[in-house]
Write a protein that holds these residues in place. Structure first.
Motif, mmCIF file in Angstrom:
data_model
loop_
_atom_site.group_PDB
_atom_site.id
_atom_site.type_symbol
_atom_site.label_atom_id
_atom_site.label_comp_id
_atom_site.label_asym_id
_atom_site.label_seq_id
_atom_site.Cartn_x
_atom_site.Cartn_y
_atom_site.Cartn_z
ATOM 1 N N GLU A 201 38.698 45.369 -0.464
ATOM 2 C CA GLU A 201 39.254 44.771 -1.675
ATOM 3 C C GLU A 201 38.405 45.095 -2.898
ATOM 4 N N ALA A 202 37.094 45.162 -2.727
ATOM 5 C CA ALA A 202 36.236 45.543 -3.851
ATOM 6 C C ALA A 202 36.483 47.000 -4.243
ATOM 7 N N ARG A 203 36.648 47.849 -3.255
ATOM 8 C CA ARG A 203 36.862 49.271 -3.540
ATOM 9 C C ARG A 203 38.187 49.512 -4.269
ATOM 10 N N ILE A 204 39.251 48.843 -3.845
ATOM 11 C CA ILE A 204 40.535 49.075 -4.508
ATOM 12 C C ILE A 204 40.557 48.444 -5.899
ATOM 13 N N ALA A 205 39.584 47.553 -6.164
ATOM 14 C CA ALA A 205 39.445 46.998 -7.526
ATOM 15 C C ALA A 205 38.505 47.859 -8.377
ATOM 16 N N ASN A 206 38.196 49.065 -7.878
ATOM 17 C CA ASN A 206 37.328 49.997 -8.602
ATOM 18 C C ASN A 206 35.915 49.440 -8.733
ATOM 19 N N ARG B 55 29.403 41.654 -4.108
ATOM 20 C CA ARG B 55 30.284 42.685 -4.671
ATOM 21 C C ARG B 55 31.733 42.209 -4.668
ATOM 22 N N HIS B 56 32.152 41.594 -3.566
ATOM 23 C CA HIS B 56 33.522 41.117 -3.456
ATOM 24 C C HIS B 56 33.810 40.027 -4.475
ATOM 25 N N ALA B 57 32.871 39.111 -4.653
ATOM 26 C CA ALA B 57 33.070 38.022 -5.607
ATOM 27 C C ALA B 57 33.074 38.520 -7.044
ATOM 28 N N THR B 58 32.317 39.579 -7.305
ATOM 29 C CA THR B 58 32.186 40.109 -8.662
ATOM 30 C C THR B 58 33.333 41.040 -9.038
ATOM 31 N N ALA B 59 33.944 41.682 -8.056
ATOM 32 C CA ALA B 59 34.962 42.711 -8.321
ATOM 33 C C ALA B 59 36.058 42.264 -9.278
ATOM 34 N N PRO B 60 36.622 41.055 -9.151
ATOM 35 C CA PRO B 60 37.684 40.650 -10.100
ATOM 36 C C PRO B 60 37.199 40.477 -11.535
ATOM 37 N N LEU B 61 35.889 40.349 -11.705
ATOM 38 C CA LEU B 61 35.323 40.134 -13.037
ATOM 39 C C LEU B 61 34.882 41.424 -13.709
#
Length: 262
Positions: free
Chosen positions: A252-257, A126-132
């Motif tokens: 960080e994943a959560r704040i990236a929606n 999830r963390h790795a995917t969040a920016p994408l």
């Protein structure tokens, strides 16, 4: 209070399960020969037992609340690609022969994960995917498989396209199931963090924690062939704050929606 113990996290094959059981037996002989080795069905409940002398947990449940019930004994060092000292990572894998060569290329693909409380299989992916992700979505579908082996089999059977696998588990799969390992290919790593810690109830004395650490080192030193099969190189004693980075990945994943894998 009856002491209980189990090492449930890396029983990838029956042979590995036997080796972990043997190592645990040797440790208990030195610390508490009356302790009972059990096979827990509900790990979350088991880890919270007041008589827990030694077990191993994932870092994600630890930071999400388990730390209130347990203390850290040690963090293993594993001889596996993706490990460095007490740190491990998730291996990003897809089907052998698939067109995907990076996580970015997996937009719209089918993601498999073992469980939502897994750091390596869910939180790190999830963390790795969040920016994408766009508007909270990246994958076309997700599949919960129940285990890392289940995720690998989902890839091999073309029921999923990508998964994040604990790099230690992946090394054990290469050893025990070479045909399954050859059915997938690695396309990267994600989520470096301290490895799966050995834990004990907060009721266990400081003296017993020290004895457990000595016994663990002794079990490696006196059985080097078994240690090599278990890919065990040693242990670090880390403060519980070392695992805060796992909660930070979730934050960080959560704040990236991107609160959930989607």
């Amino acid at each position: 209070m009856n002491a209980i113990a189990a090492l449930p996290m890396y029983n990838v094959s029956s042979a590995l399960a036997a080796d972990w059981h043997a190592l645990l037996t040797d440790v208990l002989k030195q610390v508490d020969p009356m302790a009972q080795i059990v096979e827990p069905n509900d790990l979350d409940a088991f880890w919270r037992q007041p008589g827990l002398l030694i077990s191993q947990t994932c870092g994600y449940p630890f930071v999400l609340g388990l730390h209130e019930y347990v203390q850290l004994i040690a963090t293993p060092h594993f001889d596996a690609p993706g490990c460095e000292g007490a740190t491990y990572s998730s291996v990003l894998v897809t089907r052998a022969g698939a067109q995907f060569d990076s996580l970015d290329a997996c937009r719209g693909a089918r993601a498999a994960y073992n469980a939502t409380d897994s750091n390596s299989g869910y939180n790190a992916l999830r963390h790795a995917t969040a920016p994408l992700a766009r508007d909270g979505r990246f994958f076309g579908a997700t599949l919960e498989t129940g285990s890392h082996l289940g995720s690998l089999r989902a890839l091999a059977d073309n029921r999923a396209d990508i998964a994040a696998i604990d790099c230690v588990t992946m090394a054990f799969v290469r050893d025990a199931y070479p045909q399954l390992a050859s059915a997938v290919k690695e396309i990267g790593y994600a989520g470096a963090s301290p490895g799966l810690p050995l834990i004990a109830s907060k009721n266990i004395s400081i003296e017993q924690i020290g004895a457990l650490r000595v016994a663990l080192d002794h079990a490696i030193e006196t059985q080097p062939v078994r240690a090599r099969r278990l890919r065990l190189k040693g242990f670090s004693v880390l403060p519980h704050e070392a695992y805060d980075c796992i909660a930070q990945m979730e934050h960080e994943a959560r704040i990236a929606n991107y609160a959930r894998l989607a």
